[in-house]
Design a protein around this motif. Sequence first.
Motif, PDB file in Angstrom:
ATOM      1  N   GLY A   3      -4.512  93.197  84.794  1.00 56.32           N
ATOM      2  CA  GLY A   3      -5.068  92.932  83.479  1.00 56.32           C
ATOM      3  C   GLY A   3      -4.010  92.829  82.401  1.00 56.32           C
ATOM      4  O   GLY A   3      -4.102  91.989  81.510  1.00 56.32           O
ATOM      5  N   TRP A   4      -2.979  93.651  82.487  1.00 55.20           N
ATOM      6  CA  TRP A   4      -1.957  93.631  81.440  1.00 55.20           C
ATOM      7  C   TRP A   4      -1.104  92.369  81.523  1.00 55.20           C
ATOM      8  O   TRP A   4      -0.661  91.859  80.493  1.00 55.20           O
ATOM      9  CB  TRP A   4      -1.094  94.885  81.503  1.00 55.20           C
ATOM     10  N   VAL A   5      -0.896  91.838  82.725  1.00 58.04           N
ATOM     11  CA  VAL A   5      -0.120  90.596  82.869  1.00 58.04           C
ATOM     12  C   VAL A   5      -0.887  89.437  82.247  1.00 58.04           C
ATOM     13  O   VAL A   5      -0.317  88.612  81.522  1.00 58.04           O
ATOM     14  CB  VAL A   5       0.197  90.313  84.352  1.00 58.04           C
ATOM     15  N   ARG A   6      -2.173  89.382  82.515  1.00 53.37           N
ATOM     16  CA  ARG A   6      -2.989  88.321  81.924  1.00 53.37           C
ATOM     17  C   ARG A   6      -3.072  88.461  80.413  1.00 53.37           C
ATOM     18  O   ARG A   6      -3.038  87.462  79.696  1.00 53.37           O
ATOM     19  CB  ARG A   6      -4.384  88.333  82.521  1.00 53.37           C
ATOM     20  N   ALA A   7      -3.184  89.679  79.927  1.00 50.52           N
ATOM     21  CA  ALA A   7      -3.254  89.897  78.474  1.00 50.52           C
ATOM     22  C   ALA A   7      -1.971  89.430  77.791  1.00 50.52           C
ATOM     23  O   ALA A   7      -2.017  88.755  76.755  1.00 50.52           O
ATOM     24  CB  ALA A   7      -3.521  91.364  78.171  1.00 50.52           C
ATOM     25  N   VAL A   8      -0.836  89.766  78.393  1.00 45.19           N
ATOM     26  CA  VAL A   8       0.450  89.330  77.829  1.00 45.19           C
ATOM     27  C   VAL A   8       0.561  87.808  77.885  1.00 45.19           C
ATOM     28  O   VAL A   8       1.028  87.172  76.933  1.00 45.19           O
ATOM     29  CB  VAL A   8       1.630  90.002  78.570  1.00 45.19           C
ATOM     30  N   ALA A   9       0.098  87.201  78.972  1.00 45.44           N
ATOM     31  CA  ALA A   9       0.152  85.739  79.089  1.00 45.44           C
ATOM     32  C   ALA A   9      -0.742  85.065  78.049  1.00 45.44           C
ATOM     33  O   ALA A   9      -0.358  84.052  77.457  1.00 45.44           O
ATOM     34  CB  ALA A   9      -0.249  85.309  80.497  1.00 45.44           C
ATOM     35  N   TYR A  10      -1.923  85.620  77.807  1.00 46.54           N
ATOM     36  CA  TYR A  10      -2.801  85.056  76.776  1.00 46.54           C
ATOM     37  C   TYR A  10      -2.187  85.197  75.387  1.00 46.54           C
ATOM     38  O   TYR A  10      -2.254  84.266  74.577  1.00 46.54           O
ATOM     39  CB  TYR A  10      -4.177  85.729  76.801  1.00 46.54           C
ATOM     40  N   VAL A  11      -1.588  86.337  75.104  1.00 48.07           N
ATOM     41  CA  VAL A  11      -0.936  86.538  73.801  1.00 48.07           C
ATOM     42  C   VAL A  11       0.221  85.556  73.642  1.00 48.07           C
ATOM     43  O   VAL A  11       0.392  84.953  72.575  1.00 48.07           O
ATOM     44  CB  VAL A  11      -0.469  88.003  73.650  1.00 48.07           C
ATOM     45  N   MET A  12       1.005  85.372  74.698  1.00 44.72           N
ATOM     46  CA  MET A  12       2.108  84.403  74.639  1.00 44.72           C
ATOM     47  C   MET A  12       1.592  82.988  74.428  1.00 44.72           C
ATOM     48  O   MET A  12       2.160  82.223  73.643  1.00 44.72           O
ATOM     49  CB  MET A  12       2.929  84.457  75.931  1.00 44.72           C
ATOM     50  N   LEU A  13       0.526  82.627  75.105  1.00 44.01           N
ATOM     51  CA  LEU A  13      -0.037  81.286  75.004  1.00 44.01           C
ATOM     52  C   LEU A  13      -0.539  81.005  73.591  1.00 44.01           C
ATOM     53  O   LEU A  13      -0.215  79.961  73.002  1.00 44.01           O
ATOM     54  CB  LEU A  13      -1.167  81.124  76.017  1.00 44.01           C
ATOM     55  N   VAL A  14      -1.283  81.930  73.017  1.00 39.54           N
ATOM     56  CA  VAL A  14      -1.790  81.747  71.657  1.00 39.54           C
ATOM     57  C   VAL A  14      -0.648  81.762  70.651  1.00 39.54           C
ATOM     58  O   VAL A  14      -0.603  80.953  69.722  1.00 39.54           O
ATOM     59  CB  VAL A  14      -2.851  82.827  71.328  1.00 39.54           C
ATOM     60  N   GLY A  15       0.311  82.671  70.844  1.00 41.88           N
ATOM     61  CA  GLY A  15       1.461  82.731  69.935  1.00 41.88           C
ATOM     62  C   GLY A  15       2.282  81.454  69.953  1.00 41.88           C
ATOM     63  O   GLY A  15       2.671  80.934  68.896  1.00 41.88           O
ATOM     64  N   LEU A  16       2.557  80.931  71.140  1.00 41.08           N
ATOM     65  CA  LEU A  16       3.309  79.679  71.229  1.00 41.08           C
ATOM     66  C   LEU A  16       2.539  78.509  70.635  1.00 41.08           C
ATOM     67  O   LEU A  16       3.133  77.610  70.024  1.00 41.08           O
ATOM     68  CB  LEU A  16       3.677  79.386  72.677  1.00 41.08           C
ATOM     69  N   ALA A  17       1.225  78.514  70.788  1.00 40.82           N
ATOM     70  CA  ALA A  17       0.421  77.439  70.201  1.00 40.82           C
ATOM     71  C   ALA A  17       0.495  77.472  68.684  1.00 40.82           C
ATOM     72  O   ALA A  17       0.680  76.437  68.034  1.00 40.82           O
ATOM     73  CB  ALA A  17      -1.027  77.552  70.668  1.00 40.82           C
TER      74      ALA A  17
END
Length: 90
Positions: free
Chosen positions: A58-72
């Motif tokens: 869960g924490w890996v996916r959460a970090v990936a989602y935060v990175m994805l939204v941040g980069l967008a």
Amino acid sequence: MAILFVTWAAQYMPTLCALASPCPAPDVRIAPALLFGGLMLVPMGILVLTTAAGRSNGWVRAVAYVMLVGLALVGLAAVMFSGGFTIPFV
């Protein structure tokens, strides 16, 4: 991949520039759009791989989602500011 195509296709659309500053060259926005579009492939790949693995990290996916939204968001701002958009400071 579709986001890269849409970003590339949008580069040739006519844009309106602020009257206070001259319009930049049409190809000025390509570099930040491709850079941040390419960087968004990393968290997307992480999400695809963790989903395919079936593990509940869960924490890996959460970090990936935060990175994805941040980069967008950062990528959108970089493209807008390189295209002549400014925020007036009072």
